[in-house]
Design a protein around this motif. Sequence first.
Motif, short mmCIF file in Angstrom:
data_model
loop_
_atom_site.label_atom_id
_atom_site.label_comp_id
_atom_site.label_asym_id
_atom_site.label_seq_id
_atom_site.Cartn_x
_atom_site.Cartn_y
_atom_site.Cartn_z
N ARG A 146 -13.06 -2.38 0.21
CA ARG A 146 -12.71 -0.99 -0.11
C ARG A 146 -12.63 -0.80 -1.63
O ARG A 146 -13.03 0.25 -2.15
CB ARG A 146 -11.39 -0.61 0.55
CG ARG A 146 -11.47 -0.58 2.08
CD ARG A 146 -10.18 -0.12 2.72
NE ARG A 146 -10.28 -0.11 4.17
CZ ARG A 146 -10.77 0.90 4.89
NH1 ARG A 146 -11.22 1.99 4.27
NH2 ARG A 146 -10.82 0.83 6.21
N ILE A 147 -12.14 -1.82 -2.32
CA ILE A 147 -12.11 -1.75 -3.79
C ILE A 147 -13.53 -1.71 -4.35
O ILE A 147 -13.82 -0.96 -5.29
CB ILE A 147 -11.32 -2.95 -4.35
CG1 ILE A 147 -9.83 -2.81 -4.01
CG2 ILE A 147 -11.50 -3.06 -5.87
CD1 ILE A 147 -9.01 -4.04 -4.32
N GLU A 156 -8.72 8.91 3.99
CA GLU A 156 -9.15 7.58 3.54
C GLU A 156 -10.58 7.29 3.97
O GLU A 156 -11.33 6.65 3.23
CB GLU A 156 -8.21 6.52 4.09
CG GLU A 156 -8.47 5.13 3.55
CD GLU A 156 -7.40 4.13 3.97
OE1 GLU A 156 -7.41 3.02 3.42
OE2 GLU A 156 -6.55 4.48 4.82
N ASP A 186 -9.31 -5.07 2.09
CA ASP A 186 -9.02 -4.36 0.84
C ASP A 186 -10.07 -4.62 -0.22
O ASP A 186 -10.43 -3.73 -0.99
CB ASP A 186 -7.64 -4.78 0.31
CG ASP A 186 -6.52 -4.40 1.26
OD1 ASP A 186 -6.66 -3.39 1.98
OD2 ASP A 186 -5.48 -5.09 1.29
N ARG A 200 -6.64 4.82 -6.68
CA ARG A 200 -6.99 4.27 -5.36
C ARG A 200 -7.09 2.74 -5.41
O ARG A 200 -6.67 2.05 -4.48
CB ARG A 200 -8.32 4.86 -4.89
CG ARG A 200 -8.18 6.25 -4.29
CD ARG A 200 -9.52 6.76 -3.80
NE ARG A 200 -10.22 7.48 -4.84
CZ ARG A 200 -11.54 7.67 -4.88
NH1 ARG A 200 -12.29 7.15 -3.91
NH2 ARG A 200 -12.10 8.34 -5.84
N GLN A 253 -5.03 0.15 -3.24
CA GLN A 253 -5.72 -0.85 -2.42
C GLN A 253 -5.29 -2.26 -2.77
O GLN A 253 -5.28 -3.16 -1.91
CB GLN A 253 -7.23 -0.68 -2.58
CG GLN A 253 -7.77 0.59 -1.92
CD GLN A 253 -9.12 1.02 -2.48
OE1 GLN A 253 -9.50 0.64 -3.59
NE2 GLN A 253 -9.84 1.83 -1.72
N HIS A 312 0.84 -1.21 0.00
CA HIS A 312 0.00 0.00 0.00
C HIS A 312 0.88 1.26 0.00
O HIS A 312 0.63 2.21 -0.75
CB HIS A 312 -0.90 0.02 1.24
CG HIS A 312 -1.91 -1.09 1.28
ND1 HIS A 312 -2.73 -1.39 0.23
CD2 HIS A 312 -2.22 -1.97 2.27
CE1 HIS A 312 -3.52 -2.40 0.56
NE2 HIS A 312 -3.22 -2.77 1.80
N HIS A 355 -17.12 -0.39 7.44
CA HIS A 355 -15.79 -0.96 7.61
C HIS A 355 -15.47 -1.18 9.09
O HIS A 355 -14.86 -2.21 9.45
CB HIS A 355 -14.73 -0.03 7.00
CG HIS A 355 -14.77 0.01 5.50
ND1 HIS A 355 -14.87 -1.13 4.73
CD2 HIS A 355 -14.71 1.05 4.63
CE1 HIS A 355 -14.87 -0.79 3.45
NE2 HIS A 355 -14.78 0.52 3.37
N ASN A 413 -7.38 -10.90 1.96
CA ASN A 413 -7.59 -9.46 1.87
C ASN A 413 -8.31 -9.03 0.61
O ASN A 413 -8.85 -7.92 0.56
CB ASN A 413 -6.25 -8.72 1.98
CG ASN A 413 -5.88 -8.40 3.40
OD1 ASN A 413 -6.37 -7.44 3.99
ND2 ASN A 413 -5.02 -9.23 3.98
N THR A 426 -14.88 1.70 -4.05
CA THR A 426 -14.24 2.60 -5.01
C THR A 426 -14.80 2.38 -6.41
O THR A 426 -15.03 3.34 -7.16
CB THR A 426 -12.71 2.38 -5.02
OG1 THR A 426 -12.20 2.52 -3.70
CG2 THR A 426 -12.03 3.40 -5.92
#
Length: 376
Positions: free
Chosen positions: A332-333, A85, A329, A104, A108, A36, A355, A321, A336
Motif C-alpha cells: 500500500r505504501i 481507502e 502495508d 497516508r 500506513q 494505524h 490487494h 507487514n 501511495t
Amino acid sequence: MLSTLASFASVMTTIGYILLALLVLMLTITIHELGHYTFGKIFKFKINEFSIGFGKAIYSHKCKSGETFSIRLIPLGGYCAFAGEDEDTKDVEGAFNTKPPWQRIIVQLGGVLFNFLSAIIFCFILLIGFGYDIPKIDHVGTQYEQQAVAEGRDIVQDGDIILEVNGTKISFASGNTFNKLISQYSVGDTFSLTVRRDGKEIVLDNVTKYYRMNQDGEYIDSSGHVIAIEDANSTGVLGVDKSSAYRYNFGEALLGCIPLAGGMAWQVLVFLGQLLIGQVGLSDIGGPITTISMMAEYTQTNFANLFVFLPFISVNLAVFNILPIPSLDGARIVFTVIEWVRGKPINRNVEAYIHFGGLCVLLAFVVVVDIYHLIV
C-alpha cells in the motif's frame, strides 16, 4: 477415577495455555492496528471501524463520531477500516484517498512502528524480568571441578555470569549466542572465557569443554537424558550441571532492549532471505494456528518463553507487514509513493483487485502451511 481426573486436568491446562497464546497473538495484532488508528486520528482521517478479529461481530459499539469498535468471532486478525481507502470518495470529509500522500504513508507505517516499539518494551520486560542471552552459572558439577583442578585448568564457579567466549561478546543482537560460540569447540578443546564474578570482570584463559555426565558416568543431554557417545560432543558444556539466563538490571535492560529487538528483526530478515533461496522449507514456516500451538507448548515447558514470543511475534508482524506484498502495508505504501511521484493514482479498482488477490494468496498460503504442520 484419579487417572481420569488427572487427564482432564492436563487437557484443561493445555487449553488454558492455548487460550493464553491466542491472547498474545491478538495483543500484537491489536497493537498493530492501533498504530494505524492512532496516526489516523492525529491526521483526522475518517475511520469507519476498528475491529479485533474477523467474521461475525459478537460485540459492536458505535460512537458519536461514527466510528464502530467491534470484537469479531474469528480471533486471528483485525483491521482499522478507513473511509475511502479502496475507492475514490470525494464527498466524505477525511476520506483516506483525499489526504496528502505523506500523511497516508505515515498512517500506513503506523502499525509497523507500533509493533516495533512494543517489541522494544517487551524486550525490556524480558531482559529485566527473566533474562535471555547471557548465561549465569547456578551449579558446577563436583566431578568437573576435581577434574579441572587435577589438570590445572580454569573452571567457572557458581554465580559466574559469562560475558565473552574467546574474546567474542555474547549477544543475540549480533548473532553470537552462547550456544553458537561454544559449539565451535569440541570436547577437550581449551579457550578463554570472560566472566563477571563478585561484580568484577575476570578472564579465565584455560577453560576446557567437558562432556556432560550423570553420576553413573553416562553421557547426558541438557535435559538429563542418556545419549550416545557420538552425540555427547554437541551437548557437552563447561562442566555445568545447571545454568539460567542472567537477569539484567534496569540500566542494562534499558540499553539492551533496542539492540535485542533489532537483532530479532535481523533474524527475521535472514530467515526470509533463506526462504527465498530455498534454504528453508514448509517445515520451518508456521501460520497462526501453528504459532499458537507452538507458543502453548513452549509456555507449558517454561512460562518465561511467553515473554520471548511477545517481542518476537511483534517484530515478525513489523517486518512482514513492511514487505511489498499485495494487501500488506508495504504494498500500500508502494502504491501511495507511485501516486505521489505520478501526481495521480493508479486506477483504484485495479489496486483494490491487486490487494484482494494478494490477500487470497496469503490466506491460502497460511492455511496450506498450517495443514502441513497438522498432517506431518
